[in-house]
Design an enzyme around this catalytic site. Structure first.
Site, PDB file in Angstrom:
ATOM      1  CE  LYS A   7     -19.763 -11.838 -18.908  1.00  0.00           C
ATOM      2  NZ  LYS A   7     -18.541 -11.750 -18.140  1.00  0.00           N
TER       3      LYS A   7
HETATM    4  C1  LIG Z   1     -17.900 -10.624 -17.531  1.00  0.00           C
HETATM    5  C2  LIG Z   1     -16.958 -10.942 -16.453  1.00  0.00           C
HETATM    6  C3  LIG Z   1     -16.794 -10.103 -15.345  1.00  0.00           C
HETATM    7  C4  LIG Z   1     -17.488  -8.780 -15.244  1.00  0.00           C
HETATM    8  O1  LIG Z   1     -18.879  -8.900 -15.132  1.00  0.00           O
HETATM    9  P1  LIG Z   1     -19.802  -7.632 -15.388  1.00  0.00           P
HETATM   10  O2  LIG Z   1     -21.180  -8.171 -15.345  1.00  0.00           O
HETATM   11  O3  LIG Z   1     -19.414  -7.079 -16.711  1.00  0.00           O
HETATM   12  O4  LIG Z   1     -19.538  -6.679 -14.288  1.00  0.00           O
HETATM   13  C5  LIG Z   1     -15.952 -10.516 -14.335  1.00  0.00           C
HETATM   14  N1  LIG Z   1     -15.268 -11.677 -14.400  1.00  0.00           N
HETATM   15  C6  LIG Z   1     -15.388 -12.504 -15.454  1.00  0.00           C
HETATM   16  C7  LIG Z   1     -14.598 -13.767 -15.465  1.00  0.00           C
HETATM   17  C8  LIG Z   1     -16.238 -12.177 -16.506  1.00  0.00           C
HETATM   18  O5  LIG Z   1     -16.359 -13.017 -17.528  1.00  0.00           O
END
Ligand SMILES: *Cc1c(COP(=O)(O)O)cnc(C)c1O
Length: 462
Positions: free
Chosen positions: A112
């Site tokens: 993120k």
């Molecule tokens: C947010 C997240 C996901 C999923 O990502 P999306 O964009 O919601 O599909 C997968 N793995 C981790 C560690 C995350 O923080």
């Protein structure tokens, strides 16, 4: 470049306004009016670029001149200078046609950060330039919250409130969010699931009066800036395979919850990146895998899994895909979303379903399989996967094709999810910044899940 809504009721707006709007005012999601095409010759030139240089080129296509190039360059450079790895998102070759795209070298050890370091700086830039207040409201299944807070903590002109499901995030995730003591940060721990948190946010943003009164801005992956920022690493990883002459069948396996990360891959492909396959990996909350394999989009029973950031039943970015699937027909999307709201499901058949299955391969990973992938990769490749990445790896293994180079997106560092790692008797040492969290006091407010209660908290904070 202008941005329009998947439901067609927002007049075209520029990049900055699109970022500020978050969820479109008609309840849809913002998408670029057209998808910029990157010709092969340009791809060749891009192959030589560093990560920040590449990000600057990709963003330029979407920002136009709305932000002067030198300002954009500074935003990009500031955003990626906080990463601990010089390559920002390095690709590791594990052997047997498996690669890992490490997206966890940012401040909060999850992917993120790639988008939210940028979005935080962008908000701060816009706040300065327009002399306006930015109040960020977001829901998190754990990683978004920590990352968004890290992106804006202490920044002037910005306040942030994050809702997370109380005691349904990992210990490290909780500590990352709640040990931040900057006065512009409010953590609300909601008695409920992530879907509850997300629903509250969606409803508060849909209340246009409330949204405007409080200058509410979104950081969830409904924000188009996040998607754009995430397309960059698909290009970057593809080029690293190209450096090795491994692009005949270059595929990506993407652990997915909200359909954000995989949608970024879909967008990169539509821009002209020759991706062989996009593999969509879910955990036991497998609405998206069922959709691809059976054509039925219907939330199931919530399951707590080892990959809590993917414990999601209603994928907030799905509507963007529906829009392209139906030939950018906003009326069709509007009626489908109304039908989904009324009936609780969508059914896709015939040629449209064939198109879905041409766009994605999908596999849902059970809890035990996830742990098996963690131990299997540890033994075979001496590489420790976090449980989300492990879902991507398990799906890639399950659906592997002859001669395919499968890049698994590693969405988090294993230290964030030691609860799962320990179940396989694997001992890891925490990186120092994570270890340090355990000694800090936590600040959070536990609340029930009604909109009124959340509104009251926000009114007091903002
Ligand atoms: C947010 C997240 C996901 C999923 O990502 P999306 O964009 O919601 O599909 C997968 N793995 C981790 C560690 C995350 O923080």
């Amino acid at each position: 470049m202008k941005y329009i809504s998947t439901r067609g009721q927002v007049s075209p707006i520029g990049f900055v306004d699109a970022i500020l709007m978050g969820l479109a005012d008609d309840g849809g999601l913002l998408v670029p009016e057209h998808i910029p095409q990157v010709p092969e010759a340009v791809l060749k030139q891009w192959q030589k670029l560093s990560y920040p240089e590449l990000a600057l080129e990709v963003f330029s296509l979407y920002v136009n001149e709305e932000i002067p190039r030198e300002d954009l360059k500074k935003l990009v450079d500031d955003s990626y200078s906080t990463f601990r790895h010089e390559e920002v998102t390095p690709v590791r070759e594990l052997g047997d046609g498996r690669y890992v795209l490490e997206l966890f070298h940012g401040p909060t050890f999850a992917f993120k950060d790639v988008a939210l370091q940028f979005l935080g700086n962008l908000y701060s830039y816009v706040s300065r330039k327009t002399n306006s207040i930015i109040h960020i409201l977001g829901a998190t299944s754990g990683d978004t919250g920590a990352s968004a807070i890290e992106g804006v903590r202490g920044k002037e002109g910005i306040r942030i409130c994050i809702l997370h499901p109380h005691q349904k995030v990992s210990k490290v995730q909780e500590l990352q969010m709640t040990t931040v003591d900057d006065a512009n940060v409010l953590n609300l721990a909601v008695e409920g699931t992530f879907d509850d948190c997300q629903r509250i946010i969606k409803e508060l943003f849909a209340d246009v009066g409330f949204k405007h009164q409080y200058h509410l801005r979104a950081i969830n992956s409904i924000n188009i800036a996040r998607i754009l920022a995430q397309t960059v690493y698909y290009f970057y990883a593809y080029f690293r395979l190209a450096d090795k002459g491994q692009t005949d069948k270059a595929s990506f396996s993407v652990p997915t919850g909200n359909f954000g990360d995989i949608f970024a891959g879909y967008l990169a492909q539509k821009m002209g990146l020759p991706i062989h396959r996009l593999i969509l990996a879910t955990n036991e909350n497998n609405i998206l895998a069922r959709f691809v394999n059976e054509g039925v989009y219907q939330p199931g029973e919530f399951r707590g899994t080892y990959s809590p950031s993917m414990d999601i039943q209603v994928a907030s970015n799905f509507e963007r895909y529906l829009y392209y699937l139906h030939g950018e027909n906003a009326e069709k999307v509007t009626s489908l979303m109304a039908q989904f709201k009324a009936e609780g499901q969508l059914v896709i058949e015939g040629d449209v379903l064939k198109q879905v299955q041409a766009d994605f391969a999908a596999y849902s990973v059970e809890n035990e399989e996830c742990l098996n992938a963690i131990s299997g990769y540890y033994e075979r490749h001496n590489y420790l996967l976090d449980p989300h990445t492990a879902c991507g790896a398990a799906a890639a293994d399950q659906l592997a094709e002859e001669g395919e180079a499968a890049v698994v997106l590693s969405t988090a560092h294993p230290a964030k999810f030691d609860e799962a790692i320990r179940l396989r008797q694997i001992a890891q040492t925490y990186p120092e910044p994570i270890q340090a969290l355990f000694d800090k006091p936590q600040i959070q407010t536990v609340v029930g899940g009604t909109n009124e209660e959340i509104k009251a908290q926000l009114e007091a904070f903002f």
